[in-house]
Design an enzyme around this catalytic site. Structure first.
Site, short mmCIF file in Angstrom:
data_model
loop_
_atom_site.label_atom_id
_atom_site.label_comp_id
_atom_site.label_asym_id
_atom_site.label_seq_id
_atom_site.Cartn_x
_atom_site.Cartn_y
_atom_site.Cartn_z
N HIS A 134 125.66 -32.25 6.97
CA HIS A 134 126.78 -32.84 7.72
C HIS A 134 127.62 -33.90 7.01
CE1 HIS A 134 125.94 -30.60 11.21
NE2 HIS A 134 125.09 -31.39 11.83
N HIS A 205 131.04 -32.65 16.55
CA HIS A 205 129.65 -32.54 16.99
C HIS A 205 129.44 -33.07 18.42
CE1 HIS A 205 125.43 -31.87 16.47
NE2 HIS A 205 125.52 -31.70 15.16
N GLU A 340 129.34 -25.89 17.55
CA GLU A 340 130.04 -26.45 16.39
C GLU A 340 130.75 -25.32 15.65
OE1 GLU A 340 126.84 -28.73 14.26
OE2 GLU A 340 125.82 -28.27 16.11
C1 GLA Z 1 123.17 -29.70 13.73
C2 GLA Z 1 121.98 -29.13 13.08
C3 GLA Z 1 120.74 -29.51 13.82
C4 GLA Z 1 120.66 -31.01 13.95
C5 GLA Z 1 121.90 -31.55 14.57
C6 GLA Z 1 121.93 -33.04 14.53
O1 GLA Z 1 123.56 -29.01 14.81
O2 GLA Z 1 122.05 -27.73 12.94
O3 GLA Z 1 119.61 -29.02 13.16
O4 GLA Z 1 120.47 -31.57 12.68
O5 GLA Z 1 123.03 -31.09 13.91
O6 GLA Z 1 120.77 -33.60 15.01
#
Ligand code: GLA
Length: 375
Positions: A134, A205, A340
């Site tokens: 991320h 997110h 997402e």
């Molecule tokens: C994303 C990832 C998850 C987790 C979230 C944040 O969606 O795919 O595995 O890390 O972000 O907690």
């Protein structure tokens, strides 16, 4: 004489009333701004409140480009906040869940925090075991500007990510515009330019609970995803490279199904994700097209997600573990879901996946729309 005085007085009062009314209407139709506090290193952050004529309200801070609250009417017109988050800046600064934030430079995982581009191997920061996850846009202070138009109230956020930030090449100039329209849409337009070949994958997110944030789990929401295939993962949630058909698996949401109906089935992929935490390959092309739809039966709220992106990560909040969020609400496992929109995880290491390479001569553009209605 007395009559004339009375008439003048009435006129003055009428004009005053009209003026006050106009000023109030003006104030209401304008984006509001309030302080969201200072970061540890002294940077000022603000909260921008976007409203529309149907009582929808989005509060967004320039800290991480984060959607802090998203207030949406239910089928009776009762407004609830449908995204998870925190009341205070300090909690966003300390938080690890990416609540409501813009994530980048690369949304999702890059295996072993490494990729090779134009013959050079770049090493990224590791923040998810051995992987990069991320990036850090969610903890940066962005420059904000009100760019509202007839399309709705719009907040423009810009950020310059310097060459080698978190290990990525190129000075990357990023712009994200949030627009709240009178069609009850929160539209997100992303664009970026670089001065050197690099990779990019931006998303938002938001953690949704259409029954209202903190109001129980999301297992009864009905979900549809317009994707016939998904990308299976290894133990560290990195795609194996296969694009697998969802047919006959708990990943088939081509017709609406309750999120909780199959989530605990004895399925190796669900075990790896501790629930759903996977990328779907969308059926759509390059224009903004419907990717997913969620419906919450008690409130009647419907969320439709449309995007230009080729993939969508459906994550069922499997890592939420009793986080204390807004208004004292506690967020337990599966109290929210994320949709997402994105390019596939680890694309820089999968030449077969749609490319995430960004070149100086070709600016990046991406649009995602979260549209709300009731049924
Ligand atoms: C994303 C990832 C998850 C987790 C979230 C944040 O969606 O795919 O595995 O890390 O972000 O907690």
């Amino acid at each position: 004489m007395r009559l004339r005085e009375t008439t003048t007085a009435t006129l003055v009062i009428s004009i005053a009333v009209i003026l006050v009314f106009c000023l109030r209407a003006e104030a209401q139709s304008k984006m509001q701004k309030q302080s969201f506090g200072k970061t540890e290193d002294g940077q000022q952050t603000d909260l921008y409140i976007l409203t529309n004529k149907h009582g929808m309200e989005a509060a967004i801070t320039n800290y991480g480009g984060t959607v802090v609250t998203l207030k949406v009417p239910d089928r009776k017109g009762k407004v609830d906040d449908v995204v998870l988050g925190y009341d205070k800046l300090e909690d966003y600064a300390a938080g690890k869940a990416y609540f409501g934030a813009i994530v980048g430079r690369y949304a999702n995982r890059i295996a072993h925090a490494k990729f090779t581009l134009d013959g050079v191997t770049y090493t990224l920061s590791k923040n998810d075991g051995d992987n990069h996850l991320h990036g850090g846009f969610n903890k940066r202070v962005w420059t904000a500007k009100d760019v509202s138009s007839s399309a709705g109230q719009s907040l423009e956020l810009t950020y310059l990510s310097k060459d080698r930030e978190e290990g990525f090449p190129g000075n990357l100039s990023v712009k994200v515009v949030y627009t709240l329209t009178d069609q009850n849409e929160l539209k997100i337009d992303y664009s970026a330019t670089t001065d050197k070949d690099t990779v990019i994958n931006l998303t938002n997110h938001c953690y949704f609970n259409l029954a209202g944030q903190g109001n129980g789990d999301i297992l009864q929401h009905q979900l549809m995803i317009l994707g016939n295939r998904f990308t299976p993962v290894d133990a560290s949630l990195i795609p194996t490279g296969e694009l697998r058909s969802v047919k006959g698996t708990p990943f088939d949401f081509t017709t609406a199904a309750a999120i909780g109906a199959r989530i605990d089935q004895d399925d190796p992929e669900l075990k790896l994700g501790r629930g759903y935490d996977h990328n779907w390959v969308l059926n759509s092309g390059k224009t903004v097209a419907l990717a997913a739809q969620a419906y919450e039966p008690h409130s009647g709220r419907v969320l439709e997600v449309s995007t230009t992106e080729p993939g969508i990560q459906f994550y069922t909040g499997n890592f939420l573990d009793g986080i204390r969020g807004k208004e004292g609400k506690v967020y337990n496992r599966r109290y929210a879901f994320c949709l997402e929109t994105q390019h596939f995880p680890d694309s820089p290491n999968h030449p077969d996946f749609p490319s995430t390479v960004l070149k100086p001569e070709n600016p990046y553009r991406s649009t995602t729309v979260y549209k709300f209605s009731t049924r």
